[in-house]
Design a protein around this motif. Structure first.
Motif, PDB file in Angstrom:
ATOM      1  N   PHE B  16       0.843  -1.210   0.000  1.00  7.03           N
ATOM      2  CA  PHE B  16       0.000   0.000   0.000  1.00  7.03           C
ATOM      3  C   PHE B  16       0.880   1.264   0.000  1.00  7.03           C
ATOM      4  O   PHE B  16       0.682   2.177  -0.812  1.00  7.03           O
ATOM      5  N   TYR B 189      -9.833   9.496  -0.287  1.00  7.25           N
ATOM      6  CA  TYR B 189      -9.941   9.260   1.158  1.00  7.25           C
ATOM      7  C   TYR B 189     -11.195   8.445   1.509  1.00  7.25           C
ATOM      8  O   TYR B 189     -11.128   7.460   2.225  1.00  7.25           O
ATOM      9  N   ALA B 192     -10.956   4.868   0.432  1.00  8.59           N
ATOM     10  CA  ALA B 192     -10.018   4.108   1.281  1.00  8.59           C
ATOM     11  C   ALA B 192     -10.659   3.787   2.636  1.00  8.59           C
ATOM     12  O   ALA B 192     -10.521   2.670   3.148  1.00  8.59           O
ATOM     13  N   VAL B 193     -11.377   4.760   3.201  1.00  5.25           N
ATOM     14  CA  VAL B 193     -12.026   4.522   4.501  1.00  5.25           C
ATOM     15  C   VAL B 193     -13.069   3.407   4.373  1.00  5.25           C
ATOM     16  O   VAL B 193     -13.119   2.484   5.199  1.00  5.25           O
ATOM     17  N   ALA B 196     -11.290   0.159   4.163  1.00  3.64           N
ATOM     18  CA  ALA B 196     -10.773  -0.314   5.467  1.00  3.64           C
ATOM     19  C   ALA B 196     -11.902  -0.893   6.311  1.00  3.64           C
ATOM     20  O   ALA B 196     -11.737  -1.916   6.977  1.00  3.64           O
ATOM     21  N   LEU B 260      -8.655   0.222  -1.333  1.00  4.36           N
ATOM     22  CA  LEU B 260      -7.443   0.880  -0.838  1.00  4.36           C
ATOM     23  C   LEU B 260      -6.506   1.227  -1.991  1.00  4.36           C
ATOM     24  O   LEU B 260      -5.730   2.177  -1.915  1.00  4.36           O
ATOM     25  N   TYR B 461     -15.792  -0.198  15.814  1.00  6.75           N
ATOM     26  CA  TYR B 461     -14.480  -0.663  15.332  1.00  6.75           C
ATOM     27  C   TYR B 461     -13.769  -1.454  16.419  1.00  6.75           C
ATOM     28  O   TYR B 461     -13.259  -2.542  16.189  1.00  6.75           O
ATOM     29  N   ILE B 465     -12.721  -5.329  16.473  1.00  8.01           N
ATOM     30  CA  ILE B 465     -11.309  -5.741  16.496  1.00  8.01           C
ATOM     31  C   ILE B 465     -11.027  -6.642  17.692  1.00  8.01           C
ATOM     32  O   ILE B 465     -10.336  -7.661  17.566  1.00  8.01           O
TER      33      ILE B 465
END
Lengths: 319, 484
Positions: B16, B189, B192-193, B196, B260, B461, B465
């Motif tokens: 990346f 942006y 990409a967010v 993710a 991404l 999040y 995780i």
């Protein structure tokens, strides 16, 4: 781009902090736990054991030596530090902190046999080590498990797959504990002879145990290191080969003779070291005293504990 | 390289950063870099099979040009057939050779004729079914004039080998993905967010749901003769979640990783277990494969046009081939056949496209009718999954038989032999279903209102995780669809 990376870094740091806090909460809960898995460890690190007679070894130690019998007979504070699935190489994990945080015992009873000499391939009951992942035991722990390094670095990672342990930790904050079976480290098994030996024989199909993969010379080097460490920390050490069911002994008689002789030689050359062999004891002929071919049940362990304490009394008087 | 391996955890950030900081100036450099890292990604598994991808890419690049530049329709058709035969030839050899030889011998033995054959020890190249279909779609679309032939070999090689979707899809159409390699990617942006977020959700699906279920599913299916009816039903339901979590998880990670790098891949799953009939299920499950078969096989066969017999024939062909695509085993063929059987009544009554609308759009809870429709469809699909998961058709039949005859001697709780607590998994499954239900009519699972509030977003999040970390196993568990 920059914004995205900065945000990712910020989230990672925040997450890392949250994970550390969570891990701290769970570790602390386990350090309060009175569960059988953690109770002895917690006493060790708090320096609460300070036994005069200390029993060390594998599950055979855990199941065979009743400290209450020794306390009654010898009038000495006793504690059993036997652990499931350990060998001599992993015994350092428990004896190192013990000697660091507790008074030195007057007598150490080290249970010996063939399987205790084996090399540890993976940590058994790994959760018992979780609350005390410290720098001082990192090197030793990581020599048995390749995942230890990442478990030290990434908080909460060590608890993966151990939801019951997390729950156990939370319970200890609310004073909820399971019924303790643990009596000064000793966990008796109140069961009669089961059929695991029969199944083992069926599996072996007339063959005997093969120990060709074990390099006994190198395994005795590990044991010698262990012994040196024990001798530094105690005045008298008894190496005791606890009873094994006769049927099992027949499956490994040649190796038993060989290994027994090596223990014997070690004791002959050292005045503070005694080797007591109970493999010829009449108990070995009677399944009433065993729940499997390698472990005594409650009846057996109580009888055996009395025999051992009598032997120790004799040896100490002779000494 | 598995997405859920430590290798990939190092590979992705490195690639990346290099891609956006070093290769960002030049389109050609971006594409060369993508081909290079894609080959590393694939070669990590077995570098010898890189030659297959390179050959397949080269062949279709050349044939694509020939197809487009040949005026003579017959010649053009010849080049198309060459592409189809060579690509399917590779697939057939690596995936189906032993199956056909063995089945051939078995059928002779069944007739009492002793027929000994030797099978070959063939390793199935990972992802061959996926990239073969992707390159085939290119040749066919060039022939149909839906897309212009690729003139830049690097872009074409990057399209075939693009690492996020190379080994388990989504099976991209050249019309969607190839043109994206013609334009320089600029970092976005928001994209990409969202990428993710999809990666995170994909890992949750794979590690928490699929791998969590796998612990029980493997035990139940391996030892089904020891288990009672409730456990066997439970095993089938868990497998339904396992395969969904596994495959949708992979797809989401693939789509997320692609974002991404500035790419948009097609959606592969659309909350399939909330489908109200089998027809709807197949519009929501493995969309890239279902639409591939629809566009390149079903419609050319006549689709739902023509006589009733033609319709029935086409449905069976499409489902059985789809089953066979999954693997060289009769279990997959029966699985396809069962789906055809369940789909058929809808087709015959012209109800196969009844549910094209949102699910309970104005209410949080479904109506009683919708609820029962969803439950019924889920029961049918879970039933078919028994055949998909079993080692052989005989095992599957025994499994089903035991569900019906073995209902009274053990209960689920006393049946468990494994020393693994089921409660955390059940809790995770409930959260998973609720989250999917909440998002059921949204294009993206991670695009709901919940993400508008930063405290909720970050809370989500972190919880996700933590759940992932607590469920990671020591060895990366492979993805089910890798074997296809």
């Amino acid at each position: 781009m920059k914004k995205f990376i900065i945000k990712l870094i910020k989230i990672s740091f925040a997450l890392y902090g949250v994970l550390w806090i969570l891990q701290f909460i769970i570790d602390t809960g386990l350090r309060k736990s009175t569960d059988d898995v953690f109770v002895s460890w917690n006493k060790i690190y708090k320096g609460e054991i300070n036994a005069e007679i200390l029993f060390l070894g594998t599950s055979r130690t855990l199941k065979h030596y009743d400290p209450r019998v020794f306390e009654k007979e010898l009038k000495m504070v006793s504690y059993n530090l036997g652990t499931y699935g350990t060998h001599f190489d992993t015994q350092f994990l428990i004896q190192n902190p013990y000697f660091k945080y507790n008074n030195k015992p007057k007598i150490i009873i080290q249970n010996v046999d063939i399987t205790a000499l084996f090399k540890t391939e993976e940590l058994t009951n790994k959760q018992q080590y979780f609350p005390y992942y410290k720098l001082e035991n990192y090197k030793l722990l990581s020599s048995f498990d390749k995942n230890i390094t990442i478990e030290y670095l990434l908080p909460m990672y060590k608890y993966r797959g151990y939801s019951d342990v997390i729950l156990n930790s939370l319970h200890s904050y609310f004073g909820i504990s399971k019924d303790l079976q643990n009596i000064k480290g000793y966990i008796p098994k109140d069961e009669m002879w089961n059929d695991t030996f029969k199944q083992r024989l069926k599996y072996l199909k007339g063959e005997k145990f093969k120990y060709s993969h074990i390099n006994f010379d190198s395994r005795f080097k590990v044991f010698n290191n262990l012994l040196n460490d024990l001798e530094v920390n105690s005045d008298k050490i008894f190496l005791i080969w606890a009873p094994e069911y006769i049927g099992r002994q027949k499956l490994e008689e040649e190796k038993i003779m060989y290994v027994k002789e090596r223990y014997n030689q070690l004791a002959k050359n050292d005045k503070t070291l005694f080797f007591l062999d109970f493999t010829n004891d009449p108990m070995c002929l009677d399944t009433t005293y065993f729940y499997d071919s390698y472990h005594l049940n409650k009846i057996g362990s109580e009888k055996f504990s009395r025999q051992v304490s009598d032997s120790i009394v004799k040896h100490l008087k002779l000494d | 390289m598995f997405f859920n391996s430590l290798d990939f955890a190092f590979f992705l950030p490195l690639v990346f950063l290099f891609y956006w900081f070093v290769c960002n100036k030049n389109l050609r450099f971006q594409n060369i870099f993508l081909v290079f890292v894609s080959y590393i990604f694939y070669g990590w598994w077995d570098w010898r099979f890189l030659s297959l991808i390179i050959f397949s890419s080269l062949l279709d690049f050349i044939l694509g040009k020939k197809i487009a530049n040949t005026v003579d329709k017959n010649k053009s058709k010849f080049f198309l057939y060459t592409s189809v035969i060579v690509n399917l030839g590779f697939l057939g050899f690596f995936k189906y050779y032993n199956f056909f030889v063995q089945s051939f011998a078995n059928s002779f033995n069944f007739l009492g004729l002793n027929f000994n054959v030797s099978t070959l020890n063939i390793i199935l190249p990972v992802g061959i079914s996926f990239y073969t279909f992707q390159t085939l779609s290119y040749s066919i679309d060039v022939y149909r004039g839906k897309i212009k032939e690729a003139t830049d070999p690097i872009s074409f090689f990057a399209f075939v080998s693009f690492f996020p979707q190379l080994v388990a899809g989504p099976i991209e159409r050249a019309t969607n993905l190839l043109p994206q390699f013609y334009n320089k990617r600029v970092f976005n942006y928001d994209k990409a967010v969202s990428g993710a977020r999809l990666i995170l959700w994909g890992f949750f699906q794979k590690i928490v749901i699929a791998d969590g279920c796998a612990l029980y599913v493997n035990d139940i299916f391996e030892n089904y003769l020891l288990y009672s009816s409730p456990t066997l039903i439970f095993g089938a339901v868990l497998f339904a979640f396992q395969i969904y979590g596994d495959f949708a998880g992979y797809s989401n990670i693939a789509i997320g990783v692609s974002r991404l790098f500035g790419f948009d891949l097609m959606r592969n799953f659309n909350y399939p277990y909330f489908s109200r009939d089998i027809g709807e299920f197949w519009r929501r499950w493995h969309i890239s494969l279902s639409t591939w078969f629809r566009d390149y096989l079903y419609i050319p066969l006549g689709g739902s046009k023509g006589s009733k017999w033609n319709k029935v024939r086409n449905v069976f062909i499409i489902f059985i081939i789809s089953g066979f695509w999954h693997g060289a085993n009769w279990t997959f063929i029966v699985w396809g056949g069962l789906n055809a059987l369940f789909f058929l009544p809808l087709l015959i009554n012209n109800k196969n496209r009844k549910y094209l609308n949102d699910i309970s759009p104005n209410h949080f809870l479904p109506s009683v009718k919708t609820f029962f429709q969803i439950c019924f469809t889920f029961t049918l699909t879970s039933f078919t999954w028994i055949f998909f998961r079993s080692k052989s058709v005989l095992d599957a039949i025994q499994y089903v038989k035991r569900i019906f005859i073995n209902s009274d001697y053990l209960t689920l709780s006393s049946d468990r032999t494994m020393n693994v607590s089921i409660k955390p998994l059940l809790l995770a499954l409930i959260l998973f279903v609720l989250f999917e239900w909440y998002n059921r009519n949204r294009e993206s699972i991670v695009g709901g209102d919940i993400f508008k509030f930063s405290y909720m977003r970050y809370g989500l999040y972190f919880v996700t995780i933590i759940m992932i970390i607590l469920n990671i196993s020591n060895e990366a568990n492979g993805f089910i669809y890798f074997q296809f």
